[in-house]
Design an enzyme around this catalytic site. Structure first.
Site, PDB file in Angstrom:
ATOM      1  N   ASP A  59     -32.248   6.405   2.746  1.00  0.00           N
ATOM      2  CA  ASP A  59     -32.081   5.333   3.919  1.00  0.00           C
ATOM      3  C   ASP A  59     -30.849   4.585   3.410  1.00  0.00           C
ATOM      4  OD1 ASP A  59     -32.016   3.991   6.274  1.00  0.00           O
ATOM      5  OD2 ASP A  59     -33.195   2.622   5.570  1.00  0.00           O
ATOM      6  N   SER A  60     -30.362   3.632   4.313  1.00  0.00           N
ATOM      7  CA  SER A  60     -29.345   2.881   3.764  1.00  0.00           C
ATOM      8  C   SER A  60     -29.952   1.597   2.940  1.00  0.00           C
ATOM      9  CB  SER A  60     -28.593   2.131   5.089  1.00  0.00           C
ATOM     10  OG  SER A  60     -29.391   1.428   5.854  1.00  0.00           O
ATOM     11  N   CYS A 103     -33.322   7.811   7.893  1.00  0.00           N
ATOM     12  CA  CYS A 103     -32.200   6.839   8.479  1.00  0.00           C
ATOM     13  C   CYS A 103     -31.465   7.404   9.811  1.00  0.00           C
ATOM     14  CB  CYS A 103     -31.023   6.718   7.466  1.00  0.00           C
ATOM     15  SG  CYS A 103     -29.789   5.664   8.094  1.00  0.00           S
ATOM     16  N   GLU A 122     -33.093  -6.762   6.598  1.00  0.00           N
ATOM     17  CA  GLU A 122     -32.740  -6.331   5.232  1.00  0.00           C
ATOM     18  C   GLU A 122     -32.765  -7.685   4.625  1.00  0.00           C
ATOM     19  OE1 GLU A 122     -32.428  -2.975   4.310  1.00  0.00           O
ATOM     20  OE2 GLU A 122     -31.865  -3.558   2.289  1.00  0.00           O
ATOM     21  N   CYS A 178     -34.665   3.353  14.614  1.00  0.00           N
ATOM     22  CA  CYS A 178     -34.130   2.760  13.374  1.00  0.00           C
ATOM     23  C   CYS A 178     -35.028   2.554  12.369  1.00  0.00           C
ATOM     24  CB  CYS A 178     -33.222   1.325  13.683  1.00  0.00           C
ATOM     25  SG  CYS A 178     -32.413   0.610  12.044  1.00  0.00           S
ATOM     26  N   HIS A 236     -35.746   0.594   9.878  1.00  0.00           N
ATOM     27  CA  HIS A 236     -35.942  -0.928   9.776  1.00  0.00           C
ATOM     28  C   HIS A 236     -36.820  -1.498  10.818  1.00  0.00           C
ATOM     29  CE1 HIS A 236     -32.626  -0.467   7.046  1.00  0.00           C
ATOM     30  NE2 HIS A 236     -32.709  -1.700   6.710  1.00  0.00           N
TER      31      HIS A 236
END
Ligand code: DGL
Length: 271
Positions: free
Chosen positions: A14-15, A77, A157, A189, A191
């Site tokens: 993932d990022s 992601c 994040e 997403c 996140h």
């Protein structure tokens, strides 16, 4: 290179910390498996980058995970999965690649006919229209209003999960007209499961929140069974890599994986 061995690890990327929600669900559902995780913290957020840039980062990470002998790779992601969808086929001859979109779309098309299924995600994911397109390919009678919520991933994040600031941003997005009268909401997403409680609170628990992590873990379990790639005995030592060390990433990894974790910074990209 032989990658298709049961004892080889599962690669996940993932990022940033979002994919840890998927890694955590995999760890719980498939406790014998070893995970190699890559968080591209240097390039976060992916949702704001061009398709060309996201493809370039993802290709490098996939090659890194192949070099780590991963038997399968999960693109944890949505932003990356939505832009490189058609290109990963070339890698499939070497290693099977899965994403977090397909398993969720399958479940929605099967279970939520005749309903309004809202989708929230990054600009890249929502701009690609991938959820709407894939759901409608399988089932014509689901309404799929979609909304980009670009501040949420960087906010999470940075550790802004509870509190006034995050609740205001969440409320501002979710009160958008597009999401009126939805029955279900896809957290498109990886996140977002970290703020699932806050999202559910906004809807007073009246909207069914679809968190992809368990759905993806179940899907991967059956794929590994089908391919006879499930590890028979517990494999030790998950490995976590980032392109840029951040304290918040290390903290989140400890939160999900409890014990002392090995977090390494690796330079995959020449700028
Ligand atoms: N977690 C990522 C996703 O599922 C994206 C967050 C970002 O880097 O923008 O789309």
């Amino acid at each position: 290179m032989t990658l298709n061995k049961q004892e080889n690890p599962i690669g996940i990327f993932d990022s940033g910390i979002g994919g840890l929600t998927i890694a955590n669900a995999i760890k719980k559902r498939l406790p014998n498996e070893r995970i190699v995780y890559f968080g591209d913290t240097e390039h976060l957020p992916y949702g704001e980058k061009s398709n060309k840039a996201i493809r370039n980062y993802s290709n490098k990470i996939i090659n890194f995970l192949i070099a780590k002998k991963c038997k399968i790779i999960i693109i944890a992601c949505n932003s990356a999965a939505s832009v490189i969808e058609n290109e990963i086929i070339t890698y499939k001859k070497i290693v099977p690649i899965y994403n977090v979109i397909r398993p969720v779309v399958d479940v929605i098309a099967k279970k939520y006919q005749n309903s309004r299924v809202g989708v929230i995600g990054t600009k890249a994911t929502i701009g690609s229209n991938i959820y709407q397109q894939k759901i409608l390919e399988l089932c014509g009678n689901i309404n799929v209003p979609s909304l980009a919520t670009p501040l949420l991933a960087p906010m999470i994040e940075e550790g802004f999960i509870k509190g006034d600031i995050s609740q205001k941003i969440i409320s501002n997005y979710l009160s958008h007209n597009k999401l009126k009268n939805i029955n279900h909401l896809v957290l498109a997403c990886t996140h977002y499961p970290l703020i699932e409680r806050e999202i559910s609170k906004f809807f007073n628990g009246k909207v069914n929140i679809i968190d992809s992590s368990k759905i993806v873990a179940n899907y991967i379990l059956s794929e590994l069974q089908n391919k006879k790639l499930l590890s028979k005995k517990p494999q030790k030592g998950h490995h976590f890599y980032v392109s840029n060390y951040t304290y918040s990433f290390e903290n989140s990894t400890k939160f999900f994986f409890e014990k002392t974790i090995k977090l390494k910074e690796v330079k995959l990209f020449n700028h």
